[in-house]
Design a protein around this motif. Structure first.
Motif, PDB file in Angstrom:
ATOM      1  N   LEU A  86       0.633  -1.425  -0.210  1.00  0.00           N
ATOM      2  CA  LEU A  86      -0.018   0.165   0.218  1.00  0.00           C
ATOM      3  C   LEU A  86       0.953   1.297  -0.049  1.00  0.00           C
ATOM      4  O   LEU A  86       0.486   2.878  -0.501  1.00  0.00           O
ATOM      5  N   GLU A 130      -6.110   5.477  -1.669  1.00  0.00           N
ATOM      6  CA  GLU A 130      -5.822   5.750   0.213  1.00  0.00           C
ATOM      7  C   GLU A 130      -5.833   4.137   0.819  1.00  0.00           C
ATOM      8  O   GLU A 130      -4.814   4.028   2.000  1.00  0.00           O
ATOM      9  N   THR A 131      -6.660   3.134   0.160  1.00  0.00           N
ATOM     10  CA  THR A 131      -6.404   1.627   1.222  1.00  0.00           C
ATOM     11  C   THR A 131      -6.391   0.616   0.057  1.00  0.00           C
ATOM     12  O   THR A 131      -6.801   0.705  -1.326  1.00  0.00           O
TER      13      THR A 131
END
Length: 595
Positions: free
Chosen positions: A452, A463-464
């Motif tokens: 990530l 973001e994720t």
């Protein structure tokens, strides 16, 4: 929403092969229904034999009717996609490479597929259900909605009783039709009124292997030494179709036959076709019977079914002359290959299935491979390193959508890939290039936290990991399953001191310039500009110069090769900017000689 999608299909897909076939099917179906005074759904059909793993070649048997049926549904017409599961076919051979299966399964050869035990450890009731289940799961993921028909259920329940009795009563007429073709050579021209699409070179070569398809086109057509009988019984004594019909009484419907056991022993048995349902019509009669019964309007088939004298051609005569139906529109589809393999055959074992492909491909991408080629064009499904190029092409198509660069065919292919008439298929929200994700996964060992962190530098909007799923999970599976160990990325643990000491002055200067600006813009775009720009700067050119002299292009290639050797001990690897991102500046500096 349905009306909007119908307009979308009309506007975007006027020129694509799916729309053209749908036009033809709708026009012919309407003509037939008007002539018969009927009002019923248009029927598109597929047939699959769960005799072993149902592979990516078999998937074309489903995808072509699905796409046509889906286009018809987008137009607001009532349509049904049937899949006939040929699970009452005989078990022909033990396929190689199937887990939980050994040579002992040979004792079941000749039995119906639903009477053969499932592979050891399977939760399913029998052989057919085991392989059918995997295909159903894959079709659900692909958005293929259908009505399945089990031929075991149809035959053993007596649903085909009247059709079987009719075929037996007309056996002399069926024999006469088949006799028209028995002396024809495969090289003879198709009968008048039929047409066969031209094959490209790859498909033409693959047609030599047609006999390794379903095998149905090569089946016994019912001829015996004692006459012609289109029904093949499964024996009571042995449960197999190692049977030879001796006689049939039209009045009583009693069929007498000799059954042969595994040791060559023989017994004579009889059955009444009006009440005993152990057996089935031979394939060349069974297929046209179903066309008439189900009212099939569209059903494509492979090369092995469309050569003169084989199933589709003969069936066209039998469906009209014997069963009072009409032959469906049935284009021939070409073979589907796999990177580095010959034409796939489920009898060989170890061939990739739709489920295998979906573990490394997003469902819309796999659909797109079957949408973008006409049925008579062969194509290759890449599960090796070429899959990265396929993802690149798919992403490029996605970027075209909504721009003036998109052609109507592009828009239609994309629309058919990402949604059906009834549902949208899941897409990765942030489609970071697959090759970048694969490199990150390989270098980090699929560590989610590290992955990530790196992917956020590739695309700041991530973001994720859910933003890059399902693609991230597909990349993990691809690295684990399809990348040989010798091709895995292994970042050096320590600098290659000997190689660093042996650097030329030019190479050292290029590395120093790269290191001086390494963290000026630690992003994928920034690093891309840097690694391509170092040779430009050293030649006195601006970093954004596009027209490069040959010597600068050579210097770029030389720098890339040098970086691969110093960072991963190889001459090739993932894209250098991606590699640098994955390794991180703290590890890159000492590996390039600056501790």
């Amino acid at each position: 929403m349905a009306a909007a999608r119908a307009r979308e299909a009309t506007q975007q897909g006027e020129a694509d092969w799916v729309a053209r076939l749908a036009d033809e099917v709708v026009a012919e179906a309407d003509r037939r229904r008007a002539a018969a005074g009927q009002d019923r759904p248009i029927v598109c059909a597929s047939g699959l034999s769960p005799s072993g793993p149902i592979h990516l070649g078999n998937l074309r048997e489903v995808m072509v009717p699905h796409l046509v049926a889906d286009e018809i549904a987008r137009r607001g017409r009532a349509v049904e996609h049937l899949i006939s599961w040929d699970d009452y076919d005989r078990f022909r051979k033990v396929p190689a490479g199937v887990p939980g299966v050994d040579a002992s399964w040979a004792e079941h050869i000749g039995k119906p597929l639903t009477s053969v035990p499932a592979p050891a450890g399977s939760p399913h009731a029998n052989w057919a259900e085991h392989f059918k289940a995997a295909m159903v799961d894959a079709l659900n993921e692909l958005g293929v909605r259908f009505r399945g028909i089990s031929q075991t259920q149809m035959y053993t329940s007596g649903a085909y009783r009247d059709e079987v009795l009719h075929a037996m009563a007309r056996r002399a007429d069926i024999d006469a039709v088949l006799d028209r073709y028995r002396t024809k050579k495969k090289t003879s021209a198709p009968p008048a009124g039929t047409s066969r699409p031209a094959l490209d070179a790859e498909s033409a070569a693959a047609s030599d292997l047609a006999e390794e398809g379903s095998g149905a086109a090569q089946e016994d057509d019912g001829t015996t030494g004692g006459g012609y009988f289109p029904f093949k019984p499964y024996s009571l004594a042995f449960g197999t179709d190692e049977t030879r019909v001796l006689s049939y009484d039209d009045d009583t419907t009693e069929l007498t036959y000799v059954a042969t056991g595994p040791g060559g022993e023989q017994v004579t048995e009889s059955m009444r076709l009006d009440s005993d349902f152990r057996g089935k019509l031979v394939w060349k009669v069974d297929w046209p019977m179903r066309w008439a019964r189900e009212g099939v309007d569209f059903e494509p088939s492979g090369v092995d079914h469309q050569s003169p004298g084989s199933s589709f051609v003969v069936g066209g005569q039998l469906v009209e002359e014997i069963f009072g139906g009409r032959q469906p529109i049935g284009p021939m589809y070409a073979f589907v290959g796999i990177s580095g393999m010959a034409k796939m055959s489920s009898s060989r074992g170890g061939v990739p299935t739709p489920g295998d492909a979906l573990r490394v491909m997003e469902a819309p991408l796999l659909r797109w491979l079957y949408v973008r080629r006409r049925p008579n064009q062969s194509f290759t499904v890449a599960l090796d390193a070429e899959i990265q190029r396929l993802y690149d092409e798919w992403d490029a198509l996605g970027r075209k959508v909504g721009t003036q660069a998109a052609q109507p065919g592009d828009l239609a292919a994309h629309a058919r890939s990402v949604r059906t008439a009834s549902e949208d298929l899941p897409l990765t929200p942030r489609p970071v290039p697959f090759r970048a994700i694969a490199s990150v996964v390989d270098i980090t060992g699929a560590d989610e936290e590290q992955s990530l962190r790196i992917l956020r530098t590739v695309d700041p909007h991530v973001e994720t990991l859910d933003d890059v799923r399902p693609r991230f999970d597909r990349a993990v599976e691809w690295i684990d399953t399809y990348v040989p160990d010798e091709d895995r990325i292994r970042v050096r643990a320590e600098p290659d001191v000997d190689a660093l000491d042996a650097l030329s002055a030019d190479d050292r200067a290029a590395l120093d310039l790269l290191l001086d600006h390494l963290e000026d813009d630690w992003s994928l775009d920034g690093l891309t500009t840097l690694v391509y720009g170092v040779p430009k700067l050293r030649a006195g050119l601006p970093v954004d110069e596009k027209k490069l002299p040959p010597e600068v292009k050579a210097a770029q290639r030389s720098l890339f090769a040098l970086l691969y050797r110093l960072l991963i001990g190889s001459d090739t690897g993932p894209r250098i900017p991606t590699l640098l991102l994955c390794i991180g500046p703290e590890r890159v500096r000492p590996l390039l000689g600056r501790g």
